[in-house]
Design a protein around this motif. Structure first.
Motif, PDB file in Angstrom:
ATOM      1  N   ILE A   1      -0.115   6.711   1.595  1.00  0.00           N
ATOM      2  CA  ILE A   1      -0.844   6.539   2.764  1.00  0.00           C
ATOM      3  C   ILE A   1      -0.830   5.036   3.127  1.00  0.00           C
ATOM      4  O   ILE A   1      -1.196   4.371   2.264  1.00  0.00           O
TER       5      ILE A   1
ATOM      6  N   ASP B   1      -0.929   1.141  -5.479  1.00  0.00           N
ATOM      7  CA  ASP B   1      -2.533   1.639  -5.241  1.00  0.00           C
ATOM      8  C   ASP B   1      -2.509   3.014  -5.618  1.00  0.00           C
ATOM      9  O   ASP B   1      -1.434   3.654  -5.768  1.00  0.00           O
TER      10      ASP B   1
ATOM     11  N   THR C   1       0.620  -1.234  -0.001  1.00  0.00           N
ATOM     12  CA  THR C   1      -0.016  -0.085   0.125  1.00  0.00           C
ATOM     13  C   THR C   1       0.777   1.220  -0.005  1.00  0.00           C
ATOM     14  O   THR C   1       0.321   2.364  -0.220  1.00  0.00           O
TER      15      THR C   1
ATOM     16  N   THR D   1      -2.688   5.538  -3.522  1.00  0.00           N
ATOM     17  CA  THR D   1      -2.240   5.971  -2.411  1.00  0.00           C
ATOM     18  C   THR D   1      -0.802   5.906  -1.681  1.00  0.00           C
ATOM     19  O   THR D   1      -0.853   5.303  -0.847  1.00  0.00           O
ATOM     20  N   PRO D   2       0.084   5.838  -2.518  1.00  0.00           N
ATOM     21  CA  PRO D   2       1.204   5.245  -2.173  1.00  0.00           C
ATOM     22  C   PRO D   2       1.938   5.948  -0.978  1.00  0.00           C
ATOM     23  O   PRO D   2       2.850   5.595  -0.354  1.00  0.00           O
TER      24      PRO D   2
ATOM     25  N   ASP E   1      -2.846   2.603   3.883  1.00  0.00           N
ATOM     26  CA  ASP E   1      -4.564   2.655   3.807  1.00  0.00           C
ATOM     27  C   ASP E   1      -4.821   1.347   3.357  1.00  0.00           C
ATOM     28  O   ASP E   1      -3.858   0.455   2.988  1.00  0.00           O
TER      29      ASP E   1
HETATM   30 CA   LIG Z   1      -1.889   3.190  -0.107  1.00  0.00          CA
END
Ligand SMILES: [Ca+2]
Ligand code: HEM
Ligand SMILES: [Mn+2]
Length: 345
Positions: free
Chosen positions: A206, A201, A184, A203-204, A208
């Motif tokens: 974060i 993904d 992630t 959001t690299p 999450d």
């Molecule tokens: Ca992420």
């Protein structure tokens, strides 16, 4: 019970005086490796390095162990001490960059490469909003030998092979899936060399659960120059997808664990933390180490809500788990977008 704490010469407090040496290392890492505390390229690569060092351990190969430690020493810093030959192993493509960045910092401090690699990974992860605060234990001796070649999984491996490799170091299929939460905060430079820094993904930066969500979307395109070894079709422009991640999300042995992390930040944090704690001491005995976890900064809470990327709907989810439905999520508003690359630094 009241925990006794010591005050270090540098002013910080910790549970054990032996951990005081880590505060100057922490400051140096944050300032000079992670650009003042970012969750960027060097953090991602430092986390990848914790894995490529630790997984270099094979009880099977160690049957032939002699004084040269033929089975590899696990999380022993051999990727640094024996970067020749380890950086030349095909599965280690690209790790030379972060090794070159870490080496001068290690040289400035009284810390073994094995401890440094895992410490830098834990500090780096703490810069990513949503991450768990990882455990850090101190006490890895300097490596005696390089890891044998062939112990780091490759994205074109079958799930049977991946699970067998991890089973050799005592990781269950759910623990393997938990470790993959690392993707992630990840991007690939060498899977498709035409599009370096392409994240796994959207959001690299974060930590999450978007990786677990987006991996379940139907693959529809190749984001760069087409199909490369270990790569399968992505759901969106700007995202690159590994065959192993896509297959772990769909295989009967792992798909329900994979889905269980979707929009479940707490479960992902807890299980990633536990699996990382185990991985970080492969080849060592917990009893011989000092717990310096209180030196690791406390990460910020997750940013954003679990969602489908704009332009996607639940119809794009390839349900794989046979016993539970994929959680219902709504898409970000607006038209489909392309995910920007992680900038090199
Ligand atoms: Ca992420
Ligand atoms: C089945 C197991 C795994 C496979 C096949 C795999 C494969 C890969 C590949 C091919 C890349 C892209 C490298 C590049 O082209 O630059 C990558 C990146 C990465 N991997 Fe894994 N990986 C696995 C497990 C793990 C684990 C267990 C961790 C850590 C706990 C991890 C952490 C990372 C990170 C953080 C990156 C991003 C590096 C960057 O952004 O520069 N991976 N992985
Ligand atoms: Mn990279």
């Amino acid at each position: 019970a009241v925990t006794k704490r010591v005050t270090c010469a540098t002013g910080q407090t910790t549970a054990n005086a032996a951990c005081c040496v880590l505060f100057p290392v922490l400051d140096d890492i944050q300032e000079n490796l992670f650009d003042g505390g970012e969750c960027g390229e060097e953090v991602h690569e430092s986390l990848r390095l914790t894995f490529h060092d630790a997984i270099g351990f094979s009880p099977t190969k160690a049957i032939f162990t002699d004084i040269f430690n033929a089975g590899g020493g696990g999380a022993d810093g051999s990727v640094i001490t024996f970067d020749d030959p380890e950086t030349s192993f095909p599965a280690n493509l690209g790790i030379d960059d972060i090794i070159d960045a870490q080496k001068p910092i290690i040289a400035r401090h009284n810390i073994t490469p094995g401890d440094f690699v895992q410490f830098a990974g834990a500090v780096g992860v703490s810069n990513c909003p949503g991450a768990p605060r990882l455990e850090f234990l101190l006490g890895r001796p300097v490596a005696k030998a390089a890891s044998p070649i062939g112990l780091v999984p490759e994205p074109f491996d079958t799930i049977t092979d991946v699970l067998a490799r991890f089973a050799e170091v005592n990781f269950s299929p759910p623990e393997v899936v938990a470790l993959l939460a690392s993707h992630t905060i990840a991007a690939a430079d060498h899977v498709d060399e035409s599009i370096p820094g392409t994240p796994f993904d959207s959001t690299p930066g974060i930590f999450d659960t978007q990786l677990f969500i987006e991996m379940q979307l139907r693959g529809v395109l190749f984001p760069g120059d087409g199909s490369n070894p270990g790569q399968v079709e992505s759901p969106l422009e700007g995202i690159i997808r590994l065959n192993t991640d896509a297959t772990l999300a769909r295989d009967d042995r792992t798909s329900c664990t994979w889905q269980s992390f979707v929009n479940n930040q707490a479960k992902m944090q807890t299980e990633f933390r536990a699996a990382m704690a185990k991985m970080a001491i492969i080849g060592h005995s917990r009893a011989n180490m000092i717990d310096c976890s209180d030196v690791i900064p406390v990460p910020k809470p997750v940013v954003g809500k679990a969602h489908l990327p704009a332009g996607k709907s639940m119809h794009d989810i390839e349900q794989a788990c046979a016993t539970a439905a994929f959680p219902t999520l709504t898409a970000d508003p607006g038209p489909q977008t392309s995910v920007p690359a992680v900038p090199p630094s």
